[in-house]
Design an enzyme around this catalytic site. Sequence first.
Site, mmCIF file in Angstrom:
data_model
loop_
_atom_site.group_PDB
_atom_site.id
_atom_site.type_symbol
_atom_site.label_atom_id
_atom_site.label_comp_id
_atom_site.label_asym_id
_atom_site.label_seq_id
_atom_site.Cartn_x
_atom_site.Cartn_y
_atom_site.Cartn_z
ATOM 1 N N ASP A 87 -13.413 -1.189 0.240
ATOM 2 C CA ASP A 87 -13.343 -2.308 -0.711
ATOM 3 C C ASP A 87 -14.280 -3.452 -0.366
ATOM 4 O O ASP A 87 -14.222 -4.513 -0.985
ATOM 5 C CB ASP A 87 -11.902 -2.814 -0.850
ATOM 6 C CG ASP A 87 -11.344 -3.443 0.413
ATOM 7 O OD1 ASP A 87 -11.778 -3.052 1.518
ATOM 8 O OD2 ASP A 87 -10.474 -4.322 0.323
ATOM 9 N N ASP A 109 -14.755 -5.517 2.264
ATOM 10 C CA ASP A 109 -14.466 -6.749 3.008
ATOM 11 C C ASP A 109 -14.733 -6.609 4.503
ATOM 12 O O ASP A 109 -14.554 -7.555 5.266
ATOM 13 C CB ASP A 109 -13.041 -7.256 2.746
ATOM 14 C CG ASP A 109 -11.953 -6.248 3.086
ATOM 15 O OD1 ASP A 109 -12.267 -5.195 3.688
ATOM 16 O OD2 ASP A 109 -10.780 -6.512 2.756
ATOM 17 N N ARG A 110 -15.185 -5.416 4.944
ATOM 18 C CA ARG A 110 -15.509 -5.212 6.354
ATOM 19 C C ARG A 110 -16.930 -4.688 6.503
ATOM 20 O O ARG A 110 -17.454 -4.006 5.631
ATOM 21 C CB ARG A 110 -14.536 -4.229 7.003
ATOM 22 C CG ARG A 110 -13.126 -4.748 7.076
ATOM 23 C CD ARG A 110 -12.252 -3.907 7.982
ATOM 24 N NE ARG A 110 -11.959 -2.595 7.428
ATOM 25 C CZ ARG A 110 -12.153 -1.438 8.067
ATOM 26 N NH1 ARG A 110 -12.680 -1.425 9.278
ATOM 27 N NH2 ARG A 110 -11.822 -0.297 7.493
ATOM 28 N N ARG A 140 0.838 -1.192 0.000
ATOM 29 C CA ARG A 140 0.000 0.000 0.000
ATOM 30 C C ARG A 140 0.873 1.242 0.000
ATOM 31 O O ARG A 140 1.833 1.332 0.760
ATOM 32 C CB ARG A 140 -0.911 0.003 1.228
ATOM 33 C CG ARG A 140 -2.138 0.883 1.090
ATOM 34 C CD ARG A 140 -3.048 0.726 2.291
ATOM 35 N NE ARG A 140 -3.561 -0.633 2.445
ATOM 36 C CZ ARG A 140 -4.402 -0.994 3.401
ATOM 37 N NH1 ARG A 140 -4.803 -0.118 4.293
ATOM 38 N NH2 ARG A 140 -4.842 -2.244 3.474
ATOM 39 N N HIS A 186 -13.441 -7.372 9.863
ATOM 40 C CA HIS A 186 -13.264 -8.525 8.978
ATOM 41 C C HIS A 186 -13.875 -9.756 9.660
ATOM 42 O O HIS A 186 -13.507 -10.095 10.782
ATOM 43 C CB HIS A 186 -11.777 -8.808 8.734
ATOM 44 C CG HIS A 186 -11.056 -7.751 7.963
ATOM 45 N ND1 HIS A 186 -11.012 -7.734 6.591
ATOM 46 C CD2 HIS A 186 -10.339 -6.680 8.371
ATOM 47 C CE1 HIS A 186 -10.295 -6.692 6.182
ATOM 48 N NE2 HIS A 186 -9.878 -6.043 7.249
ATOM 49 N N LYS A 217 -3.778 -6.492 -2.600
ATOM 50 C CA LYS A 217 -3.978 -7.655 -1.738
ATOM 51 C C LYS A 217 -3.830 -8.887 -2.627
ATOM 52 O O LYS A 217 -4.423 -8.948 -3.707
ATOM 53 C CB LYS A 217 -5.354 -7.619 -1.079
ATOM 54 C CG LYS A 217 -5.544 -6.465 -0.103
ATOM 55 C CD LYS A 217 -6.938 -6.470 0.520
ATOM 56 C CE LYS A 217 -7.084 -5.330 1.523
ATOM 57 N NZ LYS A 217 -8.440 -5.276 2.131
ATOM 58 N N ASP A 267 -16.681 -0.856 4.290
ATOM 59 C CA ASP A 267 -15.473 -0.075 4.068
ATOM 60 C C ASP A 267 -15.253 0.098 2.568
ATOM 61 O O ASP A 267 -16.059 -0.343 1.741
ATOM 62 C CB ASP A 267 -14.269 -0.709 4.768
ATOM 63 C CG ASP A 267 -13.802 -2.000 4.116
ATOM 64 O OD1 ASP A 267 -14.631 -2.678 3.488
ATOM 65 O OD2 ASP A 267 -12.616 -2.335 4.238
ATOM 66 N N SER A 322 -8.332 0.079 0.116
ATOM 67 C CA SER A 322 -9.203 -0.219 1.251
ATOM 68 C C SER A 322 -9.842 1.065 1.773
ATOM 69 O O SER A 322 -10.512 1.758 1.029
ATOM 70 C CB SER A 322 -8.418 -0.959 2.338
ATOM 71 O OG SER A 322 -9.273 -1.403 3.358
ATOM 72 N N HIS A 323 -9.611 1.401 3.043
ATOM 73 C CA HIS A 323 -10.224 2.593 3.628
ATOM 74 C C HIS A 323 -9.246 3.756 3.717
ATOM 75 O O HIS A 323 -9.557 4.773 4.346
ATOM 76 C CB HIS A 323 -10.758 2.274 5.029
ATOM 77 C CG HIS A 323 -9.680 1.857 5.986
ATOM 78 N ND1 HIS A 323 -9.177 0.584 5.999
ATOM 79 C CD2 HIS A 323 -9.004 2.555 6.933
ATOM 80 C CE1 HIS A 323 -8.239 0.511 6.933
ATOM 81 N NE2 HIS A 323 -8.109 1.684 7.507
#
Length: 460
Positions: free
Chosen positions: A241, A243-244, A16, A326, A114, A239, A104-105
Amino acid sequence: MSVRIAAEIFKAYDIRGIVDETLTEDAVYHIGLAIAARARALGVSDIAIGRDGRLSGPRLLARLAAALQDGGLNVVDVGMVATPMLYYAAHTLTQGSGVMLTGSHNPPQYNGLKMMLAGTTLSGDGIQELHQAIVAGVTPVTTCGSLRSADVSTAYRERITSDIKLARPMNIVIDAGNGVAGAYAGDVYRALGCSVTELFCDVDGTFPNHHPDPAKPANLQDLIQALQDTDAEIGLAFDGDGDRLGVVTKDGNIIWPDRQLMLYAADVLARQPQVKIIYDVKCTRLLAPWIREHGGEPIISRTGHSLIKAAMKEHEAALAGEMSGHTFFKERWFGFDDGMYTGARLLEILSQSADASSVLNALPEALSTPELNISMDNEGDNHRIIAQLQANAQFPNAENIIDIDGLRVEYASGFGLIRASNTTPVLVLRFEAETETALAAIQAEFKHVLQQVGLNDLPF
């Protein structure tokens, strides 16, 4: 020929960096070549790629696709998808291999990767080995791979709706924070029979409304207000992307992921008694006895989505979760973290009650602080301080100290945690206790220990 690339973008769980500064198009290309070399060594021939809604996504994904092809892999481009949809594509279209281009966030100027190869998510040493391979020099192969596009959205949605059955229709609000989940979550829940009010579900990589991070209460205020203003009975937030998951009740209570995990654990254990359930060091101490009472075996783990997945494989766990949001279902699902699927599982459970919020509000709860952060001046300072504390810190009133990820110090009436973030140069703290007095006593002991290593400007 060797390549210079910013070492700091190679994190513990992913890669990242800031686009065009530390994460350039050239960097993404060389990362792609290194991933391809690793994949070929594992016997992988096909790999899925996707991106979130960030503005830099299209051009970086094109460079990633070119690199993976130049590295000899056949590439399946699934386009703009949520991270769990990329994982789904990896499981169903390749040999468990995929790369998701996502920040992501993180703020809009960030992006990252990822990576999952042959069913294993890269983390820690595996990510550092990519960096070492790039520095040493990775060259294209003589026979390039192919490139094709695929749309997995329908298959992904149908896989969820074939698994999840609601006992009654539900009226919900979802908030995607202009992240990529907004393009898909509404259709998933409508297909399950829900009436859905959508907040900020138009994908916009500038995130104009609020940050797409449901772990922060400030980002859930629009969802709380929408529940007050509509007939909806529950709110779900995602979030950047997808995944949360964040969860809010009708009366505006935030149900943090460790309490959500209690509900999922009881549900899974009703069908699969005695299975193992994993949670991270930031979770409530009420979780382990809850899991035992429902017939399961609790296992505490280090924080981090890739580390949790590795622990799930090691222990053959049916379910796992961490405080950040997650959640990983192996029972009835693939074992990867998926905010949209987790939301569907939640609705399946709640639909069995006439009052969804009462089910959530009845879950055990202790007094606790939010996640508290102490910023460091330099990269690595947080890890240095944790190593120093692990070697020398004394907690005279503690009953147990868990040092797998920082120090989780457990007392008769609560716990305190300090650990080093693996994504930013900060120390992360969290406290929980049965009473305000006990909470203050635990914090006082931590304050004394931290002052001994020169930390005086504390957030508690």
